[in-house]
Design a protein around this motif. Structure first.
Motif, mmCIF file in Angstrom:
data_model
loop_
_atom_site.group_PDB
_atom_site.id
_atom_site.type_symbol
_atom_site.label_atom_id
_atom_site.label_comp_id
_atom_site.label_asym_id
_atom_site.label_seq_id
_atom_site.Cartn_x
_atom_site.Cartn_y
_atom_site.Cartn_z
ATOM 1 N N VAL A 62 19.560 4.025 -19.356
ATOM 2 C CA VAL A 62 20.438 4.297 -20.233
ATOM 3 C C VAL A 62 21.455 5.283 -19.315
ATOM 4 O O VAL A 62 22.784 5.036 -19.886
ATOM 5 C CB VAL A 62 20.105 5.150 -21.467
ATOM 6 C CG1 VAL A 62 21.211 5.727 -22.419
ATOM 7 C CG2 VAL A 62 19.386 4.191 -22.392
ATOM 8 N N THR A 63 21.013 6.228 -18.695
ATOM 9 C CA THR A 63 21.726 7.110 -17.807
ATOM 10 C C THR A 63 22.797 6.125 -16.734
ATOM 11 O O THR A 63 24.194 6.330 -16.654
ATOM 12 C CB THR A 63 20.935 7.797 -17.022
ATOM 13 O OG1 THR A 63 20.401 8.896 -18.040
ATOM 14 C CG2 THR A 63 22.041 9.087 -16.296
ATOM 15 N N GLY A 84 29.514 2.539 -17.325
ATOM 16 C CA GLY A 84 30.577 2.422 -18.608
ATOM 17 C C GLY A 84 31.585 3.442 -18.494
ATOM 18 O O GLY A 84 32.423 3.202 -18.895
ATOM 19 N N ALA A 85 31.189 4.617 -18.374
ATOM 20 C CA ALA A 85 32.249 5.918 -18.546
ATOM 21 C C ALA A 85 33.207 5.571 -17.220
ATOM 22 O O ALA A 85 34.584 5.793 -17.453
ATOM 23 C CB ALA A 85 31.431 7.123 -18.342
ATOM 24 N N TRP A 131 15.375 6.170 -20.536
ATOM 25 C CA TRP A 131 16.459 7.060 -20.298
ATOM 26 C C TRP A 131 17.163 7.037 -19.248
ATOM 27 O O TRP A 131 18.130 7.244 -18.910
ATOM 28 C CB TRP A 131 16.021 8.330 -20.876
ATOM 29 C CG TRP A 131 15.595 8.715 -22.212
ATOM 30 C CD1 TRP A 131 14.485 9.008 -22.689
ATOM 31 C CD2 TRP A 131 16.717 8.575 -23.338
ATOM 32 N NE1 TRP A 131 14.572 8.843 -23.975
ATOM 33 C CE2 TRP A 131 15.872 8.468 -24.272
ATOM 34 C CE3 TRP A 131 17.903 8.024 -23.285
ATOM 35 C CZ2 TRP A 131 16.463 8.674 -25.785
ATOM 36 C CZ3 TRP A 131 18.600 7.832 -24.598
ATOM 37 C CH2 TRP A 131 17.761 7.947 -25.816
ATOM 38 N N ALA A 154 22.595 -2.616 -26.977
ATOM 39 C CA ALA A 154 22.977 -1.793 -27.744
ATOM 40 C C ALA A 154 22.678 -2.063 -29.236
ATOM 41 O O ALA A 154 22.227 -1.066 -29.998
ATOM 42 C CB ALA A 154 24.667 -1.139 -27.815
ATOM 43 N N ASP A 212 27.450 14.985 -29.762
ATOM 44 C CA ASP A 212 27.680 13.779 -29.377
ATOM 45 C C ASP A 212 28.375 12.851 -30.314
ATOM 46 O O ASP A 212 29.148 11.859 -30.307
ATOM 47 C CB ASP A 212 26.488 12.902 -28.976
ATOM 48 C CG ASP A 212 25.540 13.068 -29.686
ATOM 49 O OD1 ASP A 212 25.534 13.776 -30.806
ATOM 50 O OD2 ASP A 212 24.255 12.856 -29.439
ATOM 51 N N SER A 220 25.374 4.182 -18.708
ATOM 52 C CA SER A 220 26.312 5.162 -19.419
ATOM 53 C C SER A 220 27.327 5.630 -18.206
ATOM 54 O O SER A 220 28.632 5.712 -18.642
ATOM 55 C CB SER A 220 25.568 6.390 -19.850
ATOM 56 O OG SER A 220 24.836 6.241 -21.183
ATOM 57 N N ARG A 265 20.553 14.393 -17.618
ATOM 58 C CA ARG A 265 20.281 12.854 -17.785
ATOM 59 C C ARG A 265 20.423 12.635 -19.294
ATOM 60 O O ARG A 265 20.127 13.638 -19.935
ATOM 61 C CB ARG A 265 18.816 12.134 -17.296
ATOM 62 C CG ARG A 265 17.662 12.723 -17.911
ATOM 63 C CD ARG A 265 16.413 12.010 -17.496
ATOM 64 N NE ARG A 265 15.250 12.318 -17.916
ATOM 65 C CZ ARG A 265 14.472 12.982 -17.870
ATOM 66 N NH1 ARG A 265 14.845 13.918 -16.943
ATOM 67 N NH2 ARG A 265 13.416 13.238 -18.414
ATOM 68 N N MET A 266 20.815 11.371 -19.652
ATOM 69 C CA MET A 266 20.536 10.980 -20.931
ATOM 70 C C MET A 266 19.324 11.095 -21.732
ATOM 71 O O MET A 266 18.153 10.837 -21.145
ATOM 72 C CB MET A 266 21.265 9.570 -21.206
ATOM 73 C CG MET A 266 22.727 9.470 -20.995
ATOM 74 S SD MET A 266 23.743 10.024 -21.899
ATOM 75 C CE MET A 266 23.538 8.934 -23.444
ATOM 76 N N PRO A 267 19.358 11.643 -23.176
ATOM 77 C CA PRO A 267 20.449 12.107 -23.899
ATOM 78 C C PRO A 267 20.833 13.677 -23.467
ATOM 79 O O PRO A 267 19.762 14.353 -23.359
ATOM 80 C CB PRO A 267 19.683 12.043 -25.446
ATOM 81 C CG PRO A 267 18.246 11.970 -25.083
ATOM 82 C CD PRO A 267 18.010 11.621 -23.807
#
Length: 270
Positions: free
Chosen positions: A62-63, A69-70, A59, A159, A120, A66, A22-24
């Motif tokens: 954020v995951t 978004g990906a 997080w 962001a 990253d 992400s 998971r992020m980060p």
């Protein structure tokens, strides 16, 4: 389709939550504490939890964002690639041609990275290229999609808040670190060779191409670590002075400590 995509994203995030993926994930620009790296011995090499981390819930969010978004980025990129393949210059606008150029530039940049294990930070330069390429290739569709506009505004604001706060925190602890190092050198007249001030300090003042790593010392060209800069007291060191700084994400008052080697004192490390 959008609902199914969201379900897949949330499900995938649930699987990743609690795992090492998971992020980060890469641990350089983005770290569990915010923005890093925290290049002091106690955090970077000894891996001590010297500063509070951002909560797991943050997080997880954020995951999810992400992954979503990906997925959208991949769909857009493949769509743009399809347009480039079918591109006929006489029939296309200057905007579409510019988008094709930006997309090819991004692909050329990414190809060598995908053959290695990149940090990253290596992906930062390619993001503006991809975003600009997508905007050029799909400008009419994006302008007509009001939902996309609102989502984009929310993402940019979120962001921006994180970037501003986390960057401020990174500068804050570094200002305290450099103030501590300046006092050591100017007030106590301590030589650079006797200080482990972190990667940036020793790299700037003590770099030596012939340096040989010494067991028990930081790898960043430390000759003698009689004095150490850190976020907390560690074994075999006593605290000479501490420097406070204000931290926003999460909110607390942090401190940088100046340590002097003293085997009779200290806190044993786990």
């Amino acid at each position: 389709r959008l609902l199914m995509a969201c379900a897949v994203v949330v499900g995938g995030a649930g699987i990743l939550y609690g795992s090492a993926f998971r992020m980060p994930t890469m641990g350089n620009i983005l770290i569990k504490y915010g923005i890093g790296p925290l290049t002091l011995r106690d955090t970077h090499l000894l891996h001590l939890d010297s500063v509070p981390a951002l909560p797991d819930g943050f997080w997880l969010a954020v995951t999810i964002a992400s992954l979503f978004g990906a997925g959208m980025l991949l769909v857009a990129v493949f769509g743009a690639i399809g347009k480039v393949i079918n591109l006929r210059l006489p029939e296309r606008s200057d905007t579409e041609v510019a988008g094709a150029f930006l997309l090819l530039a991004a692909i050329i940049y990414l190809l060598p990275l995908l053959m290695t294990v990149p940090c990253d930070r290596y992906f930062i330069p390619v993001l503006p290229l991809l975003i600009a390429a997508i905007l050029c290739m799909f400008s009419p569709q994006l302008q007509a999609d009001k939902a996309f506009k609102y989502i984009a505004i929310v993402v940019v604001i979120a962001a921006g808040i994180f970037s501003i706060g986390a960057t401020k925190d990174y500068f804050a602890w570094n200002r305290a670190r450099w103030a501590a190092l300046a006092d050591l050198q100017n007030d106590r007249h301590i030589s650079v060779d006797d200080i482990d001030g972190g990667l940036e300090f020793n790299g700037l003042y003590a770099y030596d191409p012939e340096y040989q790593r010494m067991e028990g010392k930081s790898w960043w060209w430390v000759k003698d670590d009689t004095y150490l800069i850190g976020f907390q007291q560690i074994f075999d060191y006593k605290v000479l002075k501490s420097y406070e700084y204000s931290h926003w994400l999460p909110s607390y008052t942090g401190k940088i400590v100046v340590l002097e080697k003293d085997p009779s004192q200290g806190i044993p490390m786990e």
